[in-house]
Each structure stands twice: as structure tokens, then as C-alpha cells.
Design a protein around this motif. Structure first.
Motif, PDB file in Angstrom:
ATOM      1  N   MET A 111       0.827  -1.206   0.000  1.00 27.39           N
ATOM      2  CA  MET A 111       0.000   0.000   0.000  1.00 27.39           C
ATOM      3  C   MET A 111       0.862   1.257   0.000  1.00 27.39           C
ATOM      4  SD  MET A 111      -3.058  -0.995   2.658  1.00 27.39           S
ATOM      5  CE  MET A 111      -3.662   0.694   2.634  1.00 27.39           C
ATOM      6  N   LEU A 112       1.951   1.230   0.756  1.00 19.27           N
ATOM      7  CA  LEU A 112       2.846   2.385   0.818  1.00 19.27           C
ATOM      8  C   LEU A 112       3.470   2.677  -0.548  1.00 19.27           C
ATOM      9  CD1 LEU A 112       4.312   4.562   2.448  1.00 19.27           C
ATOM     10  CD2 LEU A 112       6.072   2.857   2.999  1.00 19.27           C
ATOM     11  N   VAL A 113       3.900   1.605  -1.224  1.00 17.52           N
ATOM     12  CA  VAL A 113       4.488   1.776  -2.559  1.00 17.52           C
ATOM     13  C   VAL A 113       3.455   2.352  -3.529  1.00 17.52           C
ATOM     14  CG1 VAL A 113       5.418   0.554  -4.563  1.00 17.52           C
ATOM     15  CG2 VAL A 113       6.225  -0.025  -2.261  1.00 17.52           C
ATOM     16  N   LEU A 114       2.243   1.818  -3.486  1.00 14.95           N
ATOM     17  CA  LEU A 114       1.193   2.298  -4.376  1.00 14.95           C
ATOM     18  C   LEU A 114       0.823   3.750  -4.082  1.00 14.95           C
ATOM     19  CD1 LEU A 114      -1.255  -0.715  -4.797  1.00 14.95           C
ATOM     20  CD2 LEU A 114       0.064   0.429  -6.576  1.00 14.95           C
ATOM     21  N   MET A 115       0.808   4.128  -2.816  1.00 17.14           N
ATOM     22  CA  MET A 115       0.479   5.508  -2.463  1.00 17.14           C
ATOM     23  C   MET A 115       1.559   6.466  -2.949  1.00 17.14           C
ATOM     24  SD  MET A 115      -2.475   5.569  -1.234  1.00 17.14           S
ATOM     25  CE  MET A 115      -2.443   7.315  -0.782  1.00 17.14           C
ATOM     26  N   CYS A 116       2.815   6.051  -2.879  1.00 15.71           N
ATOM     27  CA  CYS A 116       3.909   6.886  -3.409  1.00 15.71           C
ATOM     28  C   CYS A 116       3.764   7.051  -4.924  1.00 15.71           C
ATOM     29  CB  CYS A 116       5.259   6.259  -3.070  1.00 15.71           C
ATOM     30  SG  CYS A 116       5.696   6.323  -1.317  1.00 15.71           S
ATOM     31  N   LEU A 117       3.424   5.954  -5.590  1.00 13.71           N
ATOM     32  CA  LEU A 117       3.198   6.027  -7.037  1.00 13.71           C
ATOM     33  C   LEU A 117       1.996   6.902  -7.349  1.00 13.71           C
ATOM     34  CD1 LEU A 117       3.806   2.292  -8.057  1.00 13.71           C
ATOM     35  CD2 LEU A 117       5.292   4.258  -8.530  1.00 13.71           C
ATOM     36  N   TRP A 118       0.967   6.857  -6.498  1.00 12.71           N
ATOM     37  CA  TRP A 118      -0.219   7.689  -6.706  1.00 12.71           C
ATOM     38  C   TRP A 118       0.111   9.166  -6.570  1.00 12.71           C
ATOM     39  CZ3 TRP A 118      -3.144  10.884  -3.348  1.00 12.71           C
ATOM     40  CH2 TRP A 118      -4.357  11.323  -3.889  1.00 12.71           C
ATOM     41  N   LEU A 119       0.923   9.521  -5.574  1.00 11.86           N
ATOM     42  CA  LEU A 119       1.320  10.919  -5.405  1.00 11.86           C
ATOM     43  C   LEU A 119       2.123  11.405  -6.616  1.00 11.86           C
ATOM     44  CD1 LEU A 119       2.309  11.043  -1.626  1.00 11.86           C
ATOM     45  CD2 LEU A 119       0.336  12.128  -2.714  1.00 11.86           C
ATOM     46  N   PHE A 120       2.999  10.521  -7.118  1.00 12.38           N
ATOM     47  CA  PHE A 120       3.749  10.879  -8.332  1.00 12.38           C
ATOM     48  C   PHE A 120       2.792  11.074  -9.508  1.00 12.38           C
ATOM     49  CE2 PHE A 120       5.752   9.452 -12.296  1.00 12.38           C
ATOM     50  CZ  PHE A 120       6.793  10.379 -12.384  1.00 12.38           C
ATOM     51  N   GLU A 121       1.799  10.189  -9.617  1.00  4.09           N
ATOM     52  CA  GLU A 121       0.819  10.298 -10.700  1.00  4.09           C
ATOM     53  C   GLU A 121      -0.006  11.581 -10.567  1.00  4.09           C
ATOM     54  OE1 GLU A 121      -2.298   7.314 -12.942  1.00  4.09           O
ATOM     55  OE2 GLU A 121      -2.339   7.394 -10.752  1.00  4.09           O
ATOM     56  N   CYS A 122      -0.301  11.982  -9.341  1.00  5.92           N
ATOM     57  CA  CYS A 122      -1.032  13.236  -9.120  1.00  5.92           C
ATOM     58  C   CYS A 122      -0.235  14.425  -9.659  1.00  5.92           C
ATOM     59  CB  CYS A 122      -1.303  13.432  -7.633  1.00  5.92           C
ATOM     60  SG  CYS A 122      -2.613  12.391  -6.979  1.00  5.92           S
ATOM     61  N   GLY A 123       1.040  14.465  -9.310  1.00  9.67           N
ATOM     62  CA  GLY A 123       1.885  15.560  -9.798  1.00  9.67           C
ATOM     63  C   GLY A 123       1.992  15.553 -11.309  1.00  9.67           C
ATOM     64  N   LEU A 124       2.140  14.363 -11.886  1.00 10.04           N
ATOM     65  CA  LEU A 124       2.223  14.234 -13.340  1.00 10.04           C
ATOM     66  C   LEU A 124       0.918  14.685 -13.992  1.00 10.04           C
ATOM     67  CD1 LEU A 124       3.828  13.245 -15.801  1.00 10.04           C
ATOM     68  CD2 LEU A 124       2.832  10.979 -15.427  1.00 10.04           C
ATOM     69  N   THR A 125      -0.204  14.330 -13.390  1.00 10.78           N
ATOM     70  CA  THR A 125      -1.508  14.735 -13.915  1.00 10.78           C
ATOM     71  C   THR A 125      -1.645  16.248 -13.934  1.00 10.78           C
ATOM     72  OG1 THR A 125      -2.574  12.697 -13.183  1.00 10.78           O
ATOM     73  CG2 THR A 125      -4.002  14.597 -13.535  1.00 10.78           C
ATOM     74  N   LEU A 126      -1.190  16.890 -12.877  1.00 17.20           N
ATOM     75  CA  LEU A 126      -1.255  18.350 -12.808  1.00 17.20           C
ATOM     76  C   LEU A 126      -0.424  18.987 -13.924  1.00 17.20           C
ATOM     77  CD1 LEU A 126      -2.322  20.761 -11.224  1.00 17.20           C
ATOM     78  CD2 LEU A 126      -0.307  20.625  -9.764  1.00 17.20           C
ATOM     79  N   LEU A 127       0.756  18.451 -14.170  1.00 16.71           N
ATOM     80  CA  LEU A 127       1.609  18.990 -15.237  1.00 16.71           C
ATOM     81  C   LEU A 127       0.980  18.764 -16.610  1.00 16.71           C
ATOM     82  CD1 LEU A 127       5.160  17.870 -14.017  1.00 16.71           C
ATOM     83  CD2 LEU A 127       4.194  20.174 -13.969  1.00 16.71           C
ATOM     84  N   VAL A 128       0.406  17.569 -16.817  1.00 13.99           N
ATOM     85  CA  VAL A 128      -0.217  17.254 -18.101  1.00 13.99           C
ATOM     86  C   VAL A 128      -1.403  18.176 -18.365  1.00 13.99           C
ATOM     87  CG1 VAL A 128      -1.558  15.506 -19.345  1.00 13.99           C
ATOM     88  CG2 VAL A 128       0.544  14.863 -18.159  1.00 13.99           C
TER      89      VAL A 128
END
Length: 394
Positions: free
Chosen positions: A145-162
Motif C-alpha cells: 500500500m505504501l508503494v502504491l500511495m507513493c506512485l499515486w502521489l507521483f501520478e497526481c503531480g504528473l496529472t497536474l503537469l499534463v
């Protein structure tokens, strides 16, 4: 016991989702690009239940976490796909390629299966009392879960940039096609993108700062209220957007005053780099659109678009855009505004009409748009231009 205000706000948010999703999907013509928004709203509704399920229905909380955890990984790709469809310049539909953006949903579903098999006591320790997980199984689940949450936060930042990059391209494309950006449909589209960015900034900053400081930044009631306002605004403007603004229009180059210029219309869908336009043809097009603007005073039409100019001039929209950008060094929006500003100058000096009256008279939809365009063109506000030129003539 959950706070009454939290329960009321959660119920209102769920009601908004339940009422909005069917309305968004009822129109078959817009269903393709609205489906990601419907998925986003459904995921928001499921996640909002986390505020009341562990308190009001504690026996069902494990089932809720199994269902709710994957919903977190629907948010980013769903919102990204909706903005992509809304701002698309070609016919847009969901495909296997677009569905690949939901890449994190599969490991999230795997983790959900592990949650379902977790003993009730360990589930309570991990999700309710926030105790250190006991046993190898719980430790592995917590790590995943911790790994997935870190990936989710990265995806959030990427989504904002996109989304931000998409917004810049969208604004440029609007200026290449429309002469006024104050049209209600354009206003709704811009607000949609703006609210989407706000939602993501709120979610990302709240999650990051809460993790950094070890406690929540806002109260649960405040978070629910902000979420309700943003989701209501998102659905409100989405329902006003009946079709993507940049959806391809019929390439009609037929002039209202004559026959089409087939020599210029042929191959109009080609890219600029592949165009056969030479200097002579570009000059001909400039002459055509100049006469169209002068003789027909098209700039006075507040709803003038590239397509309308194409129909009057008999030149394909693709060639018009190419000539405006490469020969005149301006986009369609600035080209029309130049004509409007020139027309406004004589009116400012010849009459005492208000600036707003003159702005509307020459084709602008709003006083603020007129001021901004006039300042950009002349370096002066309309009032300053009037005062300086009137005093100079005296």
C-alpha cells in the motif's frame, strides 16, 4: 459518532454524484468524452464515504476498503482523459491506448484482494487504530500500500503537469479559431479546466502537507465542504458543455458571394510543413481576407470564427491559419482584434460614447477584453488614447 455536518455534506456530495452521472451520460453524442468524468465523480463519491462508513457502519468497513482503495487510482487517469477529450482538436473516443493510463488500477485491485483476506483484527489495527501491523501478511500488505500511495502521489503531480500543458495548448488553439474568448461555451470550458486544476492542487497539497506535518491541514467538515463546492462546480460547467469546442467542423470553403477557390482548398488537412503554398498564393489569401474584412466588416460580428471567415473568403480554414501564422505572424484571435481596435479608434475620437458602448459596437463581448486588446495593440488604454489624441488636435 460522525459529526452531523460531515454526514450532511457527505450526503449532499453523494446526491450530486447520483444525479449528475446519468445526466452526463444520457446524450449519446457526448458520452465518449464525458464517460471519464462520470468515472471520476463515481470514484469521488465512493471515496467520500470514508468519512462516515468507519463510524456509522464499522462492521462494513473492511468491505468498504476493499472497494474504495482501487477508486483512488481511478481519479488521475479519469480526470486526465476527460480534459483530453474536452480539449481535443480531432474526433476523440476512448480506445485501448487511452485505457492504458489506468495502469495503477491493476496492482491496486491486487492489494484489494489481499485486504479482503486480512483478518478483522489486523484490518482494524492497520486501517482504524493506526497501529503497527502484526504478522508477515499484514507487513507485506502495508508495504504494498505504501508503494502504491507513493506512485499515486507521483501520478497526481504528473496529472497536474499534463493538465497545465494541455491548458496552454488549448488556449492557443482557441485563439486560432475564435475571435472572442468570452463566449459562454468557452467560458464554461475554461472554468472546467480551472476547477479540475483546483481539485487536483487541493488533493495533492492536502495529502502532501498532512503527511509532512503528521496531522490534517483542514477539518474533515472543511474538506467535505470544499470538495462539494468543487464537484458541484465541475458538474455544473460540464453540463453546459454540449460538445468539445475544438471538435472538427465541416471544411466548407464555399463563399457566400461566389464559388470556392479550389486551388486553395485542395489538401487543406495537410500540415503546414507539407503545404504547397508559395509566396504568390499566400499574398492572394492575404488579399482575399483583407477584402472580406473591409467589404463585409466581418470584425463587427462578435461570434466571428475562422470557419465563418473561411466561408466568406472561399479559403480553407487550414490555409487561413497557415497564412495568418506564417505570413501575418499572428493568430486568428489577434488578427480580428487588430481590425476591431482600428475601427474603435475613429469612434473614440469622433464621439463621446462610453468605452463599453464602443467595445460592443466593434465586436467585443466585454469591456475587459476590449481594454486588454487595446492596451496590447496601442500601449494605451482607450481612455488614455482618447485624451491624448483629443488634446493633440486642440
Amino acid at each position: 459518532m460522525a459529526e452531523p455536518i460531515v454526514m450532511v455534506l457527505t450526503a449532499m456530495l453523494l446526491g450530486q454524484v447520483v444525479m449528475s452521472v446519468p445526466v452526463l451520460l444520457i446524450n449519446r453524442a457526448t458520452r465518449a468524452y464525458r464517460l471519464p468524468l462520470a468515472l471520476f465523480l463515481i470514484a469521488c463519491g465512493v471515496l467520500a464515504l470514508n468519512a462516515i462508513v468507519p463510524v456509522v457502519f464499522p462492521d462494513w468497513y473492511q468491505i468498504y476498503t476493499v472497494v474504495g482503495f482501487p477508486m483512488l487510482f481511478v481519479l488521475c487517469p479519469a480526470l486526465r482523459l476527460y480534459i483530453e477529450g474536452l480539449t481535443a482538436q480531432t474526433h476523440w473516443t476512448l480506445s485501448k491506448a487511452t485505457l492504458k493510463q489506468f495502469v495503477l488500477i491493476w496492482p491496486a485491485l491486487g492489494v484489494s484482494c489481499l485486504m479482503a483476506l486480512l483478518p478483522m483484527q489486523q484490518h482494524q489495527a492497520l486501517f482504524v487504530t493506526d497501529e503497527a501491523p502484526g504478522g508477515l501478511y499484514a507487513v507485506i500488505l502495508a508495504g504494498a500500500m505504501l508503494v502504491l500511495m507513493c506512485l499515486w502521489l507521483f501520478e497526481c503531480g504528473l496529472t497536474l503537469l499534463v493538465i497545465a500543458k494541455r491548458l496552454l495548448a488549448f488556449r492557443a488553439a482557441l485563439k486560432a479559431r475564435y475571435s472572442n474568448l468570452d463566449d459562454p461555451r468557452i467560458f464554461a470550458a475554461k472554468r472546467l479546466v480551472f476547477i479540475s486544476v483546483c481539485i487536483w492542487v487541493l488533493a495533492l497539497s492536502s495529502a502532501f502537507l498532512s503527511s509532512l506535518l503528521g496531522h490534517t491541514i483542514l477539518t474533515l467538515g472543511s474538506e467535505m465542504l470544499i470538495a462539494l463546492i468543487l464537484i458541484w462546480s465541475l458538474t455544473f460547467f460540464a453540463m453546459q458543455q454540449s460538445s468539445p469546442l475544438l471538435a472538427p467542423e465541416a471544411d466548407c470553403a464555399l463563399s457566400k458571394q461566389g464559388t470556392p477557390d479550389t486551388s486553395l482548398s485542395e489538401g487543406s488537412i495537410s500540415k503546414y510543413s507539407k503545404s504547397a503554398l508559395d509566396e504568390f498564393q499566400s499574398a492572394r489569401i492575404v488579399n482575399k481576407i483583407t477584402h472580406a474584412m473591409q467589404d463585409n466588416q466581418l470584425y463587427l460580428d462578435a461570434d466571428l470564427t475562422l470557419q465563418k471567415l473561411s466561408q466568406v473568403s472561399g479559403v480553407s480554414p487550414n490555409y487561413l491559419s497557415q497564412v495568418l501564422n506564417e505570413t501575418l505572424q499572428m493568430n486568428f484571435f489577434d488578427f480580428v482584434n487588430h481590425w476591431r481596435i482600428e475601427a474603435s479608434k475613429s469612434r473614440l475620437l469622433a464621439s463621446q460614447d462610453s468605452v463599453l458602448h464602443i467595445a460592443l459596437e466593434v465586436g467585443f463581448n466585454a469591456r475587459s477584453s476590449f481594454y486588454k486588446a487595446f492596451k496590447k495593440e496601442t500601449g494605451l488604454t482607450p481612455g488614455e488614447f482618447r485624451r491624448e489624441n483629443v488634446s493633440a488636435s486642440e
